[in-house]
Design a protein around this motif. Sequence first.
Motif, short mmCIF file in Angstrom:
data_model
loop_
_atom_site.label_atom_id
_atom_site.label_comp_id
_atom_site.label_asym_id
_atom_site.label_seq_id
_atom_site.Cartn_x
_atom_site.Cartn_y
_atom_site.Cartn_z
N ILE A 4 0.87 -1.18 0.00
CA ILE A 4 0.00 0.00 0.00
C ILE A 4 0.90 1.23 0.00
N LEU A 5 0.64 2.13 -0.91
CA LEU A 5 1.40 3.38 -0.99
C LEU A 5 0.51 4.52 -0.51
N LEU A 46 1.86 1.86 12.02
CA LEU A 46 2.83 2.27 11.00
C LEU A 46 4.19 2.54 11.63
N VAL A 47 4.22 3.21 12.76
CA VAL A 47 5.49 3.48 13.44
C VAL A 47 6.21 2.17 13.76
N ASP A 48 5.47 1.16 14.19
CA ASP A 48 6.07 -0.14 14.48
C ASP A 48 6.70 -0.74 13.23
N LYS A 49 6.04 -0.62 12.10
CA LYS A 49 6.56 -1.17 10.85
C LYS A 49 7.73 -0.37 10.29
N HIS A 94 4.21 -2.63 3.66
CA HIS A 94 4.16 -4.06 3.37
C HIS A 94 3.54 -4.71 4.60
N ASP A 95 3.27 -5.97 4.54
CA ASP A 95 2.66 -6.67 5.68
C ASP A 95 3.44 -6.48 6.98
N THR A 96 4.77 -6.50 6.91
CA THR A 96 5.57 -6.47 8.13
C THR A 96 6.53 -5.30 8.22
N ALA A 97 6.61 -4.47 7.19
CA ALA A 97 7.56 -3.35 7.19
C ALA A 97 6.99 -2.18 6.40
N ALA A 98 7.60 -1.03 6.61
CA ALA A 98 7.20 0.17 5.87
C ALA A 98 8.43 1.05 5.70
N LEU A 108 12.41 0.53 -1.86
CA LEU A 108 12.86 -0.74 -2.42
C LEU A 108 13.43 -1.66 -1.34
N GLU A 109 13.78 -1.13 -0.19
CA GLU A 109 14.36 -1.90 0.90
C GLU A 109 13.40 -2.98 1.43
N ILE A 110 12.12 -2.79 1.25
CA ILE A 110 11.16 -3.75 1.82
C ILE A 110 10.56 -4.70 0.76
#
Length: 111
Positions: A4-5, A46-49, A94-98, A108-110
């Motif tokens: 999701i962007l 979001l902060v957690d990701k 992403h599901d586990t990162a942002a 691109l890192e995720i």
Amino acid sequence: MALILWHNPRCSKSRETLALLQARGITPELRLYLNDPPSRAELEALVDKLDQPARALIRWKEAKDSLDATASAEEILDHLARTPKLIERPILIHDTAARIGRPPERVLEIL
């Protein structure tokens, strides 16, 4: 892989990030976060990701009159939930990162 962007089509970095993803054959779901603002709970998740402090989400040039460097994470998230135009953009989730797309290549890192 769900992507999701959080996108603002008026922002050049947001447009560059979308183009970068599309050039790689990736079509994320777009969330026009100014029209569909995130809740306080979404911002906290979001902060957690992001694996960064809440202050990383702030567009400081625009927030200088409403937030200062002493604001707590809770105050920042409350303020961003009320004033989504102050959220840094773009953000790829992403599901586990942002990642915040500053510069655009950071997303691109995720992938």
